[in-house]
Design a protein around this motif. Structure first.
Motif, PDB file in Angstrom:
ATOM      1  N   GLN A  98       3.839  12.764   3.865  1.00  0.00           N
ATOM      2  CA  GLN A  98       3.276  11.424   3.726  1.00  0.00           C
ATOM      3  C   GLN A  98       4.150  10.540   2.847  1.00  0.00           C
ATOM      4  N   LEU A  99       4.776  11.117   1.831  1.00  0.00           N
ATOM      5  CA  LEU A  99       5.696  10.336   0.996  1.00  0.00           C
ATOM      6  C   LEU A  99       6.884   9.866   1.834  1.00  0.00           C
ATOM      7  N   SER A 100       7.372  10.711   2.710  1.00  0.00           N
ATOM      8  CA  SER A 100       8.456  10.307   3.622  1.00  0.00           C
ATOM      9  C   SER A 100       8.003   9.149   4.503  1.00  0.00           C
TER      10      SER A 100
ATOM     11  N   THR B 121       9.491   5.298   4.875  1.00  0.00           N
ATOM     12  CA  THR B 121       9.781   4.679   6.168  1.00  0.00           C
ATOM     13  C   THR B 121       9.117   3.309   6.284  1.00  0.00           C
ATOM     14  N   VAL B 122       7.861   3.219   5.883  1.00  0.00           N
ATOM     15  CA  VAL B 122       7.134   1.949   5.949  1.00  0.00           C
ATOM     16  C   VAL B 122       7.790   0.911   5.037  1.00  0.00           C
ATOM     17  N   ILE B 123       8.189   1.317   3.850  1.00  0.00           N
ATOM     18  CA  ILE B 123       8.845   0.398   2.917  1.00  0.00           C
ATOM     19  C   ILE B 123      10.191  -0.046   3.476  1.00  0.00           C
TER      20      ILE B 123
ATOM     21  N   GLU C 217       0.841  -1.196   0.000  1.00  0.00           N
ATOM     22  CA  GLU C 217       0.000   0.000   0.000  1.00  0.00           C
ATOM     23  C   GLU C 217       0.879   1.251   0.000  1.00  0.00           C
ATOM     24  N   ALA C 218       1.981   1.201   0.751  1.00  0.00           N
ATOM     25  CA  ALA C 218       2.895   2.341   0.816  1.00  0.00           C
ATOM     26  C   ALA C 218       3.507   2.637  -0.549  1.00  0.00           C
ATOM     27  N   VAL C 219       3.835   1.577  -1.296  1.00  0.00           N
ATOM     28  CA  VAL C 219       4.402   1.772  -2.633  1.00  0.00           C
ATOM     29  C   VAL C 219       3.371   2.443  -3.538  1.00  0.00           C
TER      30      VAL C 219
END
Length: 137
Positions: free
Chosen positions: A112-114, A118-120, A32-34
């Motif tokens: 939010q992109l940052s 981080t999540v990835i 989802e992060a991608v």
């Protein structure tokens, strides 16, 4: 110079859609992060353009309002420069609002992109640790 300036109405409509997207809470799922990161990158670029366009409209409004205000002020000759600037700011409040909203959406999308990165990164690290653990068995 041929300027492709987005209309104020279109800026408002696009910011409404972008803002709705930015108000969605993302899970910590890497896939989802991608996907979200891809969308955010587009929104960052678009809000940057919308910011430039909204500043164009603000400058146009200020230029127009300044001339009218200065004419009235010169006739009355009683207002201070601070009062004139406050009056012009008040007359251009809707244009200033669009500029502020564009800046806010652009910053929010960037943050939010940052978070997506981080999540990835976290998911990659977990996969790496999991692989090392599984290799030791």
């Amino acid at each position: 110079m041929n300027l492709l300036i987005t209309s104020k109405e279109q800026i408002f409509a696009e910011l409404t859609n972008i803002d709705s997207f930015l108000n969605i809470t993302m899970s910590e799922n890497a896939e989802e992060a991608v996907q979200r990161g891809n969308d955010l990158a587009v929104y960052i670029a678009r809000t940057g353009k919308l910011l430039a366009d909204s500043k164009y409209w603000l400058n146009e409004a200020m230029k127009s309002e300044i001339m009218q205000t200065l004419e009235v002020t010169a006739k009355n000759a009683k207002a201070t420069a601070t009062a004139i600037n406050a009056l012009i700011g008040s007359l251009c409040r809707e244009d200033r609002y669009l500029v502020d909203w564009c800046e806010r959406c652009n910053r929010t999308a960037t943050h939010q992109l940052s978070w997506c990165v981080t999540v990835i990164s976290k998911a990659k690290e977990e996969m790496k640790i999991s692989g090392m653990y599984n290799n030791k068995k």
